[in-house]
Design a protein around this motif. Structure first.
Motif, PDB file in Angstrom:
ATOM      1  N   THR A  27       3.358  -8.337   7.077  1.00 20.99           N
ATOM      2  CA  THR A  27       3.545  -6.600   7.064  1.00 20.99           C
ATOM      3  C   THR A  27       3.041  -6.268   6.031  1.00 20.99           C
ATOM      4  O   THR A  27       3.435  -6.645   4.359  1.00 20.99           O
ATOM      5  CB  THR A  27       5.114  -7.393   7.253  1.00 20.99           C
ATOM      6  N   LEU A  28       2.575  -5.166   5.609  1.00 17.62           N
ATOM      7  CA  LEU A  28       2.376  -4.658   4.314  1.00 17.62           C
ATOM      8  C   LEU A  28       3.051  -3.780   4.233  1.00 17.62           C
ATOM      9  O   LEU A  28       4.311  -2.934   4.793  1.00 17.62           O
ATOM     10  CB  LEU A  28       1.085  -4.008   5.237  1.00 17.62           C
ATOM     11  N   PRO A  29       2.675  -3.818   2.884  1.00 18.52           N
ATOM     12  CA  PRO A  29       4.175  -2.416   2.043  1.00 18.52           C
ATOM     13  C   PRO A  29       3.610  -1.397   2.204  1.00 18.52           C
ATOM     14  O   PRO A  29       2.836  -1.376   2.786  1.00 18.52           O
ATOM     15  CB  PRO A  29       3.490  -3.079   0.300  1.00 18.52           C
ATOM     16  N   ASP A  30       4.737   0.153   2.294  1.00 25.68           N
ATOM     17  CA  ASP A  30       4.569   0.992   2.414  1.00 25.68           C
ATOM     18  C   ASP A  30       4.159   1.900   1.463  1.00 25.68           C
ATOM     19  O   ASP A  30       5.199   2.451   0.501  1.00 25.68           O
ATOM     20  CB  ASP A  30       5.383   1.087   3.176  1.00 25.68           C
ATOM     21  N   ARG A  31       3.718   1.659   0.727  1.00 19.55           N
ATOM     22  CA  ARG A  31       3.054   2.686  -0.437  1.00 19.55           C
ATOM     23  C   ARG A  31       1.488   2.276  -0.578  1.00 19.55           C
ATOM     24  O   ARG A  31       0.703   1.697  -0.063  1.00 19.55           O
ATOM     25  CB  ARG A  31       3.452   1.691  -1.393  1.00 19.55           C
ATOM     26  N   ARG A  77      -7.975  -3.453   1.595  1.00 22.01           N
ATOM     27  CA  ARG A  77      -6.943  -2.879   1.242  1.00 22.01           C
ATOM     28  C   ARG A  77      -6.093  -4.313   0.562  1.00 22.01           C
ATOM     29  O   ARG A  77      -5.149  -5.186   1.661  1.00 22.01           O
ATOM     30  CB  ARG A  77      -6.601  -1.939   1.447  1.00 22.01           C
ATOM     31  N   TRP A 134      -2.129  -5.772  -1.269  1.00 23.46           N
ATOM     32  CA  TRP A 134      -1.091  -5.301  -2.641  1.00 23.46           C
ATOM     33  C   TRP A 134      -0.535  -6.562  -2.876  1.00 23.46           C
ATOM     34  O   TRP A 134      -0.820  -8.377  -2.469  1.00 23.46           O
ATOM     35  CB  TRP A 134       0.217  -5.246  -1.625  1.00 23.46           C
ATOM     36  N   GLU A 166       2.734  -9.053  -4.088  1.00 26.32           N
ATOM     37  CA  GLU A 166       3.380  -8.949  -2.979  1.00 26.32           C
ATOM     38  C   GLU A 166       4.166 -10.027  -2.949  1.00 26.32           C
ATOM     39  O   GLU A 166       3.503 -11.067  -2.673  1.00 26.32           O
ATOM     40  CB  GLU A 166       3.835  -8.111  -1.315  1.00 26.32           C
ATOM     41  N   SER A 170      -5.348  -5.671   3.784  1.00 26.02           N
ATOM     42  CA  SER A 170      -5.725  -5.624   5.533  1.00 26.02           C
ATOM     43  C   SER A 170      -7.502  -5.401   4.988  1.00 26.02           C
ATOM     44  O   SER A 170      -7.439  -5.255   4.431  1.00 26.02           O
ATOM     45  CB  SER A 170      -5.060  -3.930   6.169  1.00 26.02           C
TER      46      SER A 170
END
Length: 293
Positions: free
Chosen positions: A167-171, A260, A262, A264, A271
């Motif tokens: 799951t990719l962060p929503d930021r 890209r 993140w 985390e 991605s």
């Protein structure tokens, strides 16, 4: 049935001894684009990938290709219980985990591979392999896990398998970078041991359903790992303990890969997509996770 899971699952593919040198490491790094940007080849960051000597480091993705680096024939598909056509095969996913610390710039090892699973996806089959590389002393160096996606070989009612999506962060990402794949990138990467004509022969690629040869999935895999290492780990490959990704789409030489990433939960998730052109936003890699040492 071309694929017989009762024969394939658990099959021991045997072991093979192999060796690698600094020259192999340098070629691999060049094949995944190290030092390719104008002026970049003179920077200390690029030289850590491209200059032999005490400063040379090894991206962990090299461990995936090291056992077959000097092969000149297309990859064999004579897997127990599996009668499959090379033209119908694409790489599904790949993971490497370092279990003996950073990879040495030269060495010898033995790798043993086992077929661990066959999944039935309806219109395709997914075949999983696990490998363990050990040094001559018996010390475990790294492990790899990979899958191949065989089109047209599913539908026997077998297990569809399971997955743990990343799951990719929503930021906003912590890194957002692009790499322009060179027109000859696949031809150079072939020298790392994968001579599948899908990546070089236009007629073979068309027979496989592609308009032209495609980039090796493992080349995209290495490009993305190098990008994340450079952008988020200050170019220090020793900070990478493992790297995993699913091959979500193809790349044609000449296209641009956008990565890209993140930070985390103590790792990096990412991605990779196509940037620009008619295929802007098309997926390249999914479920990308970089584990930190």
């Amino acid at each position: 049935m071309p694929i017989d899971p009762s024969v394939a699952v658990g099959a021991d593919l045997g072991s093979r001894e192999f060796a690698w040198t600094e020259s192999d490491v340098l070629l691999y790094h060049l094949a995944i684009g190290a030092g390719s940007r104008p002026g970049d080849h003179l920077t200390p960051g690029a030289l850590r990938y491209t200059l032999d000597g005490p400063g040379l480091q090894v991206l962990p993705s090299f461990g995936v290709v090291a056992p077959t680096f000097h092969e000149t024939d297309p990859p064999p598909l004579d897997l127990p219980g599996c009668e499959i056509d090379l033209a119908q095969v694409v790489h599904g996913s790949q993971a490497v985990t370092l279990t003996g610390g950073p990879l040495p710039t030269a060495g010898r090892a033995t790798v043993r591979t086992t077929l661990t699973d066959v999944w039935d996806k309806g219109k395709a089959a997914v075949i999983w392999q696990d490998s363990v590389a050990t040094a001559p002393t018996g010390e475990e160096l790294w492990r790899t896990r990979s899958s191949i996606f065989v089109r047209g070989e599913g539908g026997w009612g077998g297990d569809r398998g399971s997955s743990e999506p990343v799951t990719l962060p929503d930021r906003a990402p912590d890194a957002d970078a692009t790499y322009a794949v060179t027109p000859q990138q696949a031809l150079l990467y072939r020298l790392c041991g994968d001579r599948n004509p899908l990546h070089a022969d236009p007629d073979f690629a068309k027979a496989a359903g592609f308009p032209s040869p495609i980039l090796h999935g493992l080349c995209s895999y290495g490009i993305v790992l190098r990008t994340l290492t450079d952008e988020l780990l200050d170019g220090d490959a020793t900070q990478v303990a493992g790297f995993a990704a699913k091959f979500a789409g193809v790349v044609f030489p000449g296209e641009t890969i956008r990565t890209r990433g993140w930070r985390e939960d103590g790792r990096v998730v990412a991605s990779a997509t196509i940037a620009g052109g008619d295929r802007d936003g098309a997926p390249v890699l999914g479920d990308v996770a970089l584990d930190l040492a």
